[in-house]
Design an enzyme around this catalytic site. Structure first.
Site, PDB file in Angstrom:
ATOM      1  N   LYS A   3       1.134  -6.595   5.832  1.00  0.00           N
ATOM      2  CA  LYS A   3       1.350  -7.878   4.893  1.00  0.00           C
ATOM      3  C   LYS A   3       2.683  -8.029   3.962  1.00  0.00           C
ATOM      4  O   LYS A   3       2.990  -7.002   3.598  1.00  0.00           O
ATOM      5  CB  LYS A   3       0.091  -7.903   4.150  1.00  0.00           C
ATOM      6  CG  LYS A   3      -1.511  -7.615   4.803  1.00  0.00           C
ATOM      7  CD  LYS A   3      -2.468  -7.590   3.649  1.00  0.00           C
ATOM      8  CE  LYS A   3      -3.672  -7.033   4.520  1.00  0.00           C
ATOM      9  NZ  LYS A   3      -3.661  -5.762   4.544  1.00  0.00           N
ATOM     10  N   HIS A  22       0.320 -11.673   1.931  1.00  0.00           N
ATOM     11  CA  HIS A  22      -0.818 -10.836   1.269  1.00  0.00           C
ATOM     12  C   HIS A  22      -1.514 -11.765   0.306  1.00  0.00           C
ATOM     13  O   HIS A  22      -2.841 -11.495   0.085  1.00  0.00           O
ATOM     14  CB  HIS A  22      -0.155  -9.849   0.677  1.00  0.00           C
ATOM     15  CG  HIS A  22      -1.087  -8.645   0.219  1.00  0.00           C
ATOM     16  ND1 HIS A  22      -0.721  -7.382   0.364  1.00  0.00           N
ATOM     17  CD2 HIS A  22      -2.212  -8.410   0.065  1.00  0.00           C
ATOM     18  CE1 HIS A  22      -1.589  -6.477   0.179  1.00  0.00           C
ATOM     19  NE2 HIS A  22      -2.817  -7.186  -0.019  1.00  0.00           N
ATOM     20  N   TYR A  29       0.851  -1.299   0.085  1.00  0.00           N
ATOM     21  CA  TYR A  29      -0.056   0.002  -0.119  1.00  0.00           C
ATOM     22  C   TYR A  29       0.981   1.172   0.103  1.00  0.00           C
ATOM     23  O   TYR A  29       0.365   2.496  -0.352  1.00  0.00           O
ATOM     24  CB  TYR A  29      -1.053  -0.033   1.110  1.00  0.00           C
ATOM     25  CG  TYR A  29      -1.974  -0.862   1.365  1.00  0.00           C
ATOM     26  CD1 TYR A  29      -2.148  -1.871   0.303  1.00  0.00           C
ATOM     27  CD2 TYR A  29      -2.798  -1.203   2.485  1.00  0.00           C
ATOM     28  CE1 TYR A  29      -2.992  -2.918   0.536  1.00  0.00           C
ATOM     29  CE2 TYR A  29      -3.670  -2.230   2.456  1.00  0.00           C
ATOM     30  CZ  TYR A  29      -3.975  -3.090   1.561  1.00  0.00           C
ATOM     31  OH  TYR A  29      -4.806  -4.079   1.791  1.00  0.00           O
TER      32      TYR A  29
END
Length: 277
Positions: free
Chosen positions: A78, A111, A53
């Site tokens: 993650k 993830h 992210y």
């Protein structure tokens, strides 16, 4: 249980660690600090980020600036798909600790299953080692299908405490959810708000009936189904609104009407890699 839910509700993970049921997702939010600060101010205690992210640093800053003690805020990150493998995964945990500015991360997940069996198991062993070293409190996976969870069980390794998958009324992932319930794996629901695709009578009419927004109905539905939803919004106002779901309960008939919307895999609204080899 449903009527007793509150913003402080948690579930005890298989590791013995607590998970706040309501979390804030920060996917695709390049300026997530205002949303995280609003969430923490209004009672959220779980923030869900990831290495891919690119906003771990902002999450760490917001946690420190919030005034909420670190041990009362639960943060997920993650392992990215290109960081699978024992050494790479251990390095990723250390890198996230540095970026977040934390001594530990509450939950660390793989993830997705986007590598191969050998690398997935190496990555899982790395997360178990990070937990043993105290760098991570609880470990889990994301976007794992039954096959990938079975790999871990068949290898004789500790099972994940968490599996984070897309779960919303159109895509209820029943086979995976049933497996997780059987093996005491908590299901976290990402995309619980269906990316705003709410033009469905069962949702809009239920929202009108309870004088709530469709988003609030969807969060409440997820909680009543026993999931840990992660609604995301960049708007502090909507972050607050999404948590205003503890002053009502969706009745059994209305729950059943929403449950009946399930389309299986066809109902997924995100890229859903649970079937990868």
């Amino acid at each position: 249980m449903a009527s007793q839910l509150s913003i402080n509700s948690t579930v005890r993970l298989s590791s013995g660690y607590e998970l706040p049921l309501l979390g804030l997702g920060v996917y695709q939010n390049d300026d997530c600090k205002p949303a995280v600060l609003a969430a923490l101010k209004h009672g959220y205690r779980h923030i869900d980020t990831a290495r891919m992210y690119g906003n771990e640093a902002q999450v760490g800053e917001a946690v420190r600036e919030s005034g909420v003690p670190r041990d009362q805020v639960f943060v997920t990150s993650k392992i990215a798909n290109d960081e699978h493998g024992y050494d790479l995964a251990l390095g990723a945990v250390d890198a996230s600790l540095k970026t977040l500015g934390f001594d530990y991360v509450d939950y660390f997940l793989i993830h997705s299953a986007m590598s191969d069996k050998t690398k997935r198991l190496e990555t899982w062993r790395a997360l178990l080692e990070a937990k043993k070293q105290g760098k991570v409190k609880a470990v889990g996976v994301s976007n794992y299908g039954v096959k990938h969870l079975e790999e871990i069980r068949e290898a004789g390794l500790e099972l994940p405490s968490i599996n984070q998958i897309e779960v919303q009324p159109l895509c209820q992932q029943k086979e995976i959810v049933d497996y997780c319930k059987k093996h005491n794996i908590v299901v976290e629901a990402y995309a619980p708000l269906m990316r705003g695709q709410w033009d469905i009578p069962a949702i809009t009419e239920t929202a009108k009936k309870y004088n709530k927004t469709p988003a609030q109905i969807l969060v409440r539905w997820s909680l009543q189904r026993g999931f840990a939803p992660l609604p995301k919004s960049a708007s502090p106002e909507r972050v607050i609104s999404n948590a205003e779901v503890f002053d009502f309960e969706i009745g059994a008939e209305d729950m059943a009407r929403i449950d009946a919307l399930d389309k299986g895999k066809e109902g997924a609204i995100t890229w859903n890699p649970v079937d990868v080899d």
